[in-house]
Design an enzyme around this catalytic site. Structure first.
Site, PDB file in Angstrom:
ATOM      1  N   HIS A  39     -13.075 -12.836   7.896  1.00 19.86           N
ATOM      2  CA  HIS A  39     -12.059 -12.613   8.703  1.00 19.86           C
ATOM      3  C   HIS A  39     -11.112 -12.970   9.913  1.00 19.86           C
ATOM      4  O   HIS A  39      -9.826 -13.793  10.082  1.00 19.86           O
ATOM      5  CB  HIS A  39     -11.354 -10.673   8.778  1.00 19.86           C
ATOM      6  CG  HIS A  39     -10.612 -10.221   9.369  1.00 19.86           C
ATOM      7  ND1 HIS A  39      -9.434  -9.745   8.089  1.00 19.86           N
ATOM      8  CD2 HIS A  39      -9.806 -10.589  10.547  1.00 19.86           C
ATOM      9  CE1 HIS A  39      -8.489  -9.744   9.151  1.00 19.86           C
ATOM     10  NE2 HIS A  39      -8.014  -9.474  10.173  1.00 19.86           N
ATOM     11  N   GLU A  40     -12.265 -13.336  10.565  1.00 21.79           N
ATOM     12  CA  GLU A  40     -11.885 -13.600  12.530  1.00 21.79           C
ATOM     13  C   GLU A  40     -12.365 -15.207  12.897  1.00 21.79           C
ATOM     14  O   GLU A  40     -11.427 -15.365  13.180  1.00 21.79           O
ATOM     15  CB  GLU A  40     -12.792 -13.229  13.156  1.00 21.79           C
ATOM     16  CG  GLU A  40     -13.011 -11.451  13.546  1.00 21.79           C
ATOM     17  CD  GLU A  40     -11.338 -10.776  13.735  1.00 21.79           C
ATOM     18  OE1 GLU A  40     -10.399 -11.504  14.854  1.00 21.79           O
ATOM     19  OE2 GLU A  40     -10.834  -9.479  13.559  1.00 21.79           O
TER      20      GLU A  40
ATOM     21  N   GLU B 223      -2.595 -10.540   9.995  1.00 19.21           N
ATOM     22  CA  GLU B 223      -3.909 -10.114   9.616  1.00 19.21           C
ATOM     23  C   GLU B 223      -3.807  -9.621   8.077  1.00 19.21           C
ATOM     24  O   GLU B 223      -4.801  -9.551   7.006  1.00 19.21           O
ATOM     25  CB  GLU B 223      -3.877  -8.039   9.753  1.00 19.21           C
ATOM     26  CG  GLU B 223      -3.505  -7.860  10.903  1.00 19.21           C
ATOM     27  CD  GLU B 223      -5.000  -8.204  11.565  1.00 19.21           C
ATOM     28  OE1 GLU B 223      -6.178  -7.649  11.336  1.00 19.21           O
ATOM     29  OE2 GLU B 223      -5.419  -9.453  12.389  1.00 19.21           O
TER      30      GLU B 223
ATOM     31  N   HIS C 224      -8.859 -16.136  11.646  1.00 22.51           N
ATOM     32  CA  HIS C 224      -7.373 -16.468  12.516  1.00 22.51           C
ATOM     33  C   HIS C 224      -8.336 -17.179  13.824  1.00 22.51           C
ATOM     34  O   HIS C 224      -7.172 -18.199  13.739  1.00 22.51           O
ATOM     35  CB  HIS C 224      -7.480 -15.126  12.849  1.00 22.51           C
ATOM     36  CG  HIS C 224      -7.323 -13.156  13.213  1.00 22.51           C
ATOM     37  ND1 HIS C 224      -5.789 -13.516  12.731  1.00 22.51           N
ATOM     38  CD2 HIS C 224      -7.991 -12.607  12.835  1.00 22.51           C
ATOM     39  CE1 HIS C 224      -5.430 -12.281  12.108  1.00 22.51           C
ATOM     40  NE2 HIS C 224      -7.296 -11.752  12.421  1.00 22.51           N
TER      41      HIS C 224
END
Length: 244
Positions: free
Chosen positions: A138-139, A189, A142
């Protein structure tokens, strides 16, 4: 950032996505919110002013002083996950990652010139290996999408809003930018969750992780279908809020 050496990348049975573009997983709501943000009157002024005010070196020194840098010798399992995530999403350089002492489960990707990933001890203690792999992915999502710059500016404006009077804009204009940044942040997100699923390639682990972050380590008290219904209700409410 650390160069990603292919010979040291752990072998995985999961599918790799060489040359993947962030647009492949970015949610349409994320992209539209970012376009609206960039078009907002005064955003360029605030962006340029804050970019010059927040030196990258100071940000990195802050983490070096009060967090633990993930490496082959510190939180080695997270280091392996991070390199693996970058390998799967074909991110050329591996961002630095830090573990910060905080009982609240959280993770973020910030930084102006280069992204920095941080995870809290509360998150490390809460999630199992596959759940954590999805969060790391997930990060990394980003980072690949270039979200860290906007997240850093939002963090600064949110925490130090009373000290930005020097910006040549009225308070209402600054608040409009903060509101737009928060709207984009929420929608970004969605994109990062998709990236996390691409990295972990385990839908159940991704769902468990989201449920744990929302309700703690009480999976026996939660139900996947009910949790998804709650998400659908939120999405319907948010959509109505923009149209009603």
């Amino acid at each position: 950032m650390t160069d990603r050496s292919s010979e040291n990348v752990p072998g995985r049975r999961r599918t790799r996505f060489p040359g993947i573009s962030s647009r492949a997983y970015e949610h349409p709501a994320d992209r539209s919110a970012l376009v609206a943000l960039r078009r907002l009157s005064g955003f360029d002024t605030v962006f340029k002013a804050l970019s010059g005010l927040l030196p990258e070196r100071s940000l990195r020194l802050l983490f070096l002083s009060d967090s633990v840098r993930v490496s082959e010798t510190q939180f080695a399992h997270l280091h392996t996950m991070l390199r693996d995530a970058c390998y799967i999403l074909d991110l050329e350089k591996v961002p630095q990652m830090y573990v910060t002492q905080d009982p609240k489960p959280n993770a973020m990707c910030i930084g102006l010139d280069e992204p920095i990933i941080t995870v809290t001890t509360g998150l490390v203690e809460l999630l199992d290996e596959e759940e954590m792999r999805a969060v790391v992915g997930h990060e990394v999502g980003h980072a690949l999408s270039g979200h860290s710059v906007y997240r850093t500016i939002l963090l600064f404006l949110t925490n130090l809003a009373v000290k930005v009077a020097w910006i040549p804009l009225g308070n209402m204009a600054v608040m409009a930018i903060v509101t737009a940044l928060r709207e984009w942040f929420r929608k970004s997100e969605l994109s990062a969750d998709r990236a996390g699923l691409l990295v972990g390639q385990d839908l159940q682990a991704s769902m468990r992780g989201l449920m744990k972050i929302a309700g703690g380590n009480h999976l026996h008290e939660m139900h996947v279908d009910s949790f998804l219904e709650q998400a659908e209700e939120y999405e319907a409410g948010a959509t109505c809020g923009t149209r009603c």
